[in-house]
Design a protein around this motif. Structure first.
Motif, PDB file in Angstrom:
ATOM      1  N   GLY A 188      33.499  21.639  46.302  1.00  0.00           N
ATOM      2  CA  GLY A 188      34.622  21.921  45.419  1.00  0.00           C
ATOM      3  C   GLY A 188      35.700  22.714  46.120  1.00  0.00           C
ATOM      4  N   PRO A 189      36.879  22.809  45.503  1.00  0.00           N
ATOM      5  CA  PRO A 189      37.992  23.547  46.119  1.00  0.00           C
ATOM      6  C   PRO A 189      37.707  25.035  46.186  1.00  0.00           C
ATOM      7  N   GLN A 190      38.120  25.640  47.281  1.00  0.00           N
ATOM      8  CA  GLN A 190      37.943  27.070  47.478  1.00  0.00           C
ATOM      9  C   GLN A 190      39.273  27.684  47.914  1.00  0.00           C
ATOM     10  N   ARG A 191      39.557  28.836  47.381  1.00  0.00           N
ATOM     11  CA  ARG A 191      40.681  29.646  47.855  1.00  0.00           C
ATOM     12  C   ARG A 191      40.151  31.077  48.004  1.00  0.00           C
ATOM     13  N   PHE A 192      40.091  31.546  49.241  1.00  0.00           N
ATOM     14  CA  PHE A 192      39.520  32.862  49.492  1.00  0.00           C
ATOM     15  C   PHE A 192      40.602  33.946  49.464  1.00  0.00           C
ATOM     16  N   LYS A 193      40.180  35.123  49.057  1.00  0.00           N
ATOM     17  CA  LYS A 193      41.088  36.264  48.964  1.00  0.00           C
ATOM     18  C   LYS A 193      40.469  37.451  49.684  1.00  0.00           C
ATOM     19  N   LEU A 194      41.262  38.097  50.525  1.00  0.00           N
ATOM     20  CA  LEU A 194      40.815  39.297  51.221  1.00  0.00           C
ATOM     21  C   LEU A 194      41.660  40.482  50.761  1.00  0.00           C
ATOM     22  N   GLU A 195      40.987  41.568  50.417  1.00  0.00           N
ATOM     23  CA  GLU A 195      41.676  42.797  50.005  1.00  0.00           C
ATOM     24  C   GLU A 195      41.163  43.957  50.839  1.00  0.00           C
ATOM     25  N   VAL A 196      42.085  44.692  51.442  1.00  0.00           N
ATOM     26  CA  VAL A 196      41.737  45.858  52.255  1.00  0.00           C
ATOM     27  C   VAL A 196      42.464  47.075  51.688  1.00  0.00           C
ATOM     28  N   VAL A 197      41.695  48.114  51.361  1.00  0.00           N
ATOM     29  CA  VAL A 197      42.260  49.378  50.893  1.00  0.00           C
ATOM     30  C   VAL A 197      42.101  50.404  52.004  1.00  0.00           C
ATOM     31  N   PHE A 198      43.202  51.050  52.380  1.00  0.00           N
ATOM     32  CA  PHE A 198      43.187  52.021  53.459  1.00  0.00           C
ATOM     33  C   PHE A 198      43.052  53.446  52.914  1.00  0.00           C
ATOM     34  N   GLU A 199      42.736  54.365  53.801  1.00  0.00           N
ATOM     35  CA  GLU A 199      42.449  55.747  53.406  1.00  0.00           C
ATOM     36  C   GLU A 199      43.643  56.436  52.746  1.00  0.00           C
ATOM     37  N   ASN A 200      44.856  55.992  53.059  1.00  0.00           N
ATOM     38  CA  ASN A 200      46.038  56.599  52.452  1.00  0.00           C
ATOM     39  C   ASN A 200      46.394  55.964  51.114  1.00  0.00           C
ATOM     40  N   GLY A 201      45.535  55.041  50.637  1.00  0.00           N
ATOM     41  CA  GLY A 201      45.772  54.395  49.352  1.00  0.00           C
ATOM     42  C   GLY A 201      46.522  53.079  49.439  1.00  0.00           C
ATOM     43  N   GLU A 202      47.026  52.734  50.615  1.00  0.00           N
ATOM     44  CA  GLU A 202      47.740  51.464  50.774  1.00  0.00           C
ATOM     45  C   GLU A 202      46.769  50.300  50.616  1.00  0.00           C
ATOM     46  N   VAL A 203      47.227  49.235  49.955  1.00  0.00           N
ATOM     47  CA  VAL A 203      46.400  48.053  49.715  1.00  0.00           C
ATOM     48  C   VAL A 203      47.101  46.838  50.301  1.00  0.00           C
ATOM     49  N   LEU A 204      46.399  46.097  51.141  1.00  0.00           N
ATOM     50  CA  LEU A 204      46.905  44.835  51.666  1.00  0.00           C
ATOM     51  C   LEU A 204      46.039  43.704  51.138  1.00  0.00           C
ATOM     52  N   LYS A 205      46.688  42.619  50.687  1.00  0.00           N
ATOM     53  CA  LYS A 205      45.965  41.474  50.149  1.00  0.00           C
ATOM     54  C   LYS A 205      46.533  40.194  50.755  1.00  0.00           C
ATOM     55  N   CYS A 206      45.656  39.197  50.896  1.00  0.00           N
ATOM     56  CA  CYS A 206      46.137  37.867  51.277  1.00  0.00           C
ATOM     57  C   CYS A 206      45.197  36.816  50.701  1.00  0.00           C
ATOM     58  N   GLU A 207      45.744  35.643  50.441  1.00  0.00           N
ATOM     59  CA  GLU A 207      44.959  34.505  49.956  1.00  0.00           C
ATOM     60  C   GLU A 207      45.109  33.353  50.926  1.00  0.00           C
ATOM     61  N   THR A 208      44.042  32.606  51.103  1.00  0.00           N
ATOM     62  CA  THR A 208      44.093  31.439  51.976  1.00  0.00           C
ATOM     63  C   THR A 208      44.643  30.238  51.202  1.00  0.00           C
ATOM     64  N   ILE A 209      44.873  29.174  51.921  1.00  0.00           N
ATOM     65  CA  ILE A 209      45.217  27.900  51.274  1.00  0.00           C
ATOM     66  C   ILE A 209      43.978  27.409  50.516  1.00  0.00           C
ATOM     67  N   SER A 210      44.192  26.523  49.563  1.00  0.00           N
ATOM     68  CA  SER A 210      43.070  25.932  48.830  1.00  0.00           C
ATOM     69  C   SER A 210      42.610  24.670  49.559  1.00  0.00           C
ATOM     70  N   PHE A 211      41.301  24.561  49.796  1.00  0.00           N
ATOM     71  CA  PHE A 211      40.771  23.391  50.500  1.00  0.00           C
ATOM     72  C   PHE A 211      39.410  23.060  49.905  1.00  0.00           C
ATOM     73  N   ILE A 212      38.934  21.856  50.180  1.00  0.00           N
ATOM     74  CA  ILE A 212      37.627  21.426  49.671  1.00  0.00           C
ATOM     75  C   ILE A 212      36.603  21.548  50.790  1.00  0.00           C
ATOM     76  N   TRP A 213      35.576  22.316  50.514  1.00  0.00           N
ATOM     77  CA  TRP A 213      34.510  22.536  51.499  1.00  0.00           C
ATOM     78  C   TRP A 213      33.270  21.776  51.010  1.00  0.00           C
ATOM     79  N   GLU A 214      33.025  20.608  51.638  1.00  0.00           N
ATOM     80  CA  GLU A 214      31.928  19.749  51.186  1.00  0.00           C
ATOM     81  C   GLU A 214      30.580  20.283  51.627  1.00  0.00           C
TER      82      GLU A 214
END
Length: 214
Positions: A188-214
């Motif tokens: 089925g289709p998958q779209r992964f998301k990565l979230e990183v929270v740093f010690e100063n409270g800053e948050v970085l996020k990114c999402e991948t493209i959606s693809f089908i992983w058989e």
């Protein structure tokens, strides 16, 4: 004579402020400001091979892959930051720019704020793990490198920070490769998301493209 003395004192004081500003505003650290990820399907997944020599093909939105491993090429865009962020010294930045000559390469002290949490999730159920739940256990990130061999651990706060500390500090873009291994029949289709929270409270996020992983 009194005016000359005052003029000399003013000049010396101004010079001292500029020098002090240079020392305080020296950009010794780097700090990530944006994060993105490119995906690749991998055809040779020997765990202890050099990750950079894996045979891989880029994945685009809507693609289908039957590979058992997907490589994430994480790209961190960074900026150089000063050790001291006092507003008084920032007010002297004009003088700093006009008179100062950098005494060293920026970013030489490494990342200013380490990661506090690192979380990889999917928008759909993946290998029995519900949508939005942690998938770090299914990843491999390089933790040691020599001429022929990579050593891997799972994606975690410790391994992420280890990689940041050992990356090159003199480039504005840093790349962190890590792999994800699929070992069941989930499709089925998958779209992964990565979230990183740093010690100063800053948050970085990114999402991948959606693809089908058989």
């Amino acid at each position: 004579m009194k005016k000359l003395g005052l003029s000399i004192l003013f000049t010396l004081g101004l010079s001292s402020l500029v020098i002090l500003s240079c020392c305080r505003e020296e950009k010794k650290y780097w700090q990530p400001v944006t994060m993105n990820a490119d995906l690749f399907s991998v055809t040779n997944t020997y765990q202890y091979n050099d990750m950079y020599t894996w045979s891989k093909s880029p994945l685009y939105s809507g693609d289908t892959t039957a590979a058992d491993t997907v490589l994430f090429n994480l790209r961190l865009e960074s900026t150089y930051v000063a050790e001291n962020n006092n507003s008084f010294y920032h007010s002297l930045s004009g003088l700093n720019s006009a008179f100062a000559t950098p005494k060293c390469e920026p970013g030489r002290q490494g990342i200013k704020h380490e990661a506090q949490t690192v979380k990889l999730t999917s928008n759909e159920e993946f290998m029995g793990v519900p949508s939005g739940e942690l998938l770090n256990d299914y990843t491999l990130i390089r933790t040691f490198y020599n001429d022929t061999t990579d050593s891997f651990s799972q994606l975690s706060v410790e391994s992420f920070n280890h990689f940041l500390k050992n990356s090159i500090h003199f480039e504005h873009e840093r790349r962190i490769p890590f792999a994800m291994v699929k070992n069941d029949s989930t499709t089925g289709p998958q779209r992964f998301k990565l979230e990183v929270v740093f010690e100063n409270g800053e948050v970085l996020k990114c999402e991948t493209i959606s693809f089908i992983w058989e």
